[in-house]
Design an enzyme around this catalytic site. Structure first.
Site, PDB file in Angstrom:
ATOM      1  N   VAL A   1     -84.753  50.418 -22.200  1.00 38.05           N
ATOM      2  CA  VAL A   1     -85.407  49.125 -22.409  1.00 38.05           C
ATOM      3  C   VAL A   1     -85.623  48.886 -23.904  1.00 38.05           C
ATOM      4  CG1 VAL A   1     -87.481  47.742 -21.949  1.00 38.05           C
ATOM      5  CG2 VAL A   1     -86.536  49.205 -20.145  1.00 38.05           C
ATOM      6  N   CYS A   2     -85.995  49.919 -24.626  1.00 37.52           N
ATOM      7  CA  CYS A   2     -86.359  49.797 -26.044  1.00 37.52           C
ATOM      8  C   CYS A   2     -85.288  49.118 -26.903  1.00 37.52           C
ATOM      9  CB  CYS A   2     -86.734  51.156 -26.615  1.00 37.52           C
ATOM     10  SG  CYS A   2     -88.142  51.918 -25.765  1.00 37.52           S
ATOM     11  N   PRO A   3     -84.015  49.516 -26.803  1.00 34.15           N
ATOM     12  CA  PRO A   3     -83.043  48.852 -27.678  1.00 34.15           C
ATOM     13  C   PRO A   3     -82.862  47.375 -27.354  1.00 34.15           C
ATOM     14  CG  PRO A   3     -81.918  50.332 -26.162  1.00 34.15           C
ATOM     15  CD  PRO A   3     -83.398  50.581 -26.018  1.00 34.15           C
TER      16      PRO A   3
ATOM     17  N   ILE B   1     -85.630  45.720 -29.387  1.00 32.15           N
ATOM     18  CA  ILE B   1     -85.384  45.810 -30.821  1.00 32.15           C
ATOM     19  C   ILE B   1     -84.279  44.838 -31.222  1.00 32.15           C
ATOM     20  CG2 ILE B   1     -84.629  47.336 -32.684  1.00 32.15           C
ATOM     21  CD1 ILE B   1     -85.983  49.656 -31.058  1.00 32.15           C
TER      22      ILE B   1
END
Length: 179
Positions: free
Chosen positions: A50-52, A55
């Site tokens: 999920v993080c990328p 970002i």
């Protein structure tokens, strides 16, 4: 957790700003972007799923934040070296236009109150901080749910009007006037 109206805590961390090892790392603190709005968003871990997406979502809107005199900062409890490896090897993160903060001592995430009690990593938290260092907006989601950079930008626009803004207000629309 710190909230709206609280002073953003003092901090000094290493940050990854480039893929070139000769100038990949810098120290960032409260004075680095003095006088600017800050949008500081934390995520749980590098090399995750999920993080990328978040970002990259913020990176796609970087110029819109810059146009509003706001500096994006992202961060996690991973080290600057892990950030560097992730940036270098993830094609979508390869040329990020903003620093990745390395809160390896967990001092900033702890001071903000966003260190997840179960996982021991940063929660998925976003702070809009005004030029005086005051938190004006806080947005936290479950570790499994990504957030909306468009909503953060919308709220920044509203805060910068210093006026009353109705539900779903967008830049250029009328603000509310007290009769």
């Amino acid at each position: 957790m710190l909230s709206v109206g609280d002073k953003f805590p003092q901090f000094k961390v290493q940050a990854t700003v480039s893929n070139d090892l000769k100038n990949a790392f810098v120290e960032i603190d409260n004075n680095t972007y003095k006088g600017k709005w800050l949008v500081v968003f934390f995520y749980p871990k590098d090399f995750t799923f999920v993080c990328p997406t978040e970002i990259v979502g913020f990176a796609n809107h970087n110029q819109a934040f810059v146009d509003r005199d706001a500096q994006l900062l992202t961060g996690s409890t991973d080290s600057e070296f892990v950030h560097h490896a992730w940036r270098t090897h993830h094609k979508d993160l390869n040329s990020l236009p903003f620093p990745m903060l390395a809160d390896v001592k967990r001092e900033l995430t702890s001071a903000l109150g966003i260190l997840d009690k179960e996982a021991g990593v940063a929660q998925r938290a976003t702070f809009i901080v005004d030029p005086d260092g005051i938190i004006r907006f806080v947005y936290v989601t479950d570790l499994s749910v990504g957030r909306s950079p468009e909503e953060v930008l919308r709220v920044l626009d509203a805060l910068q009007t210093d006026e009353l803004c109705p539900c779903n207000w967008h830049q250029g629309e009328d603000t509310l006037k007290v009769a």
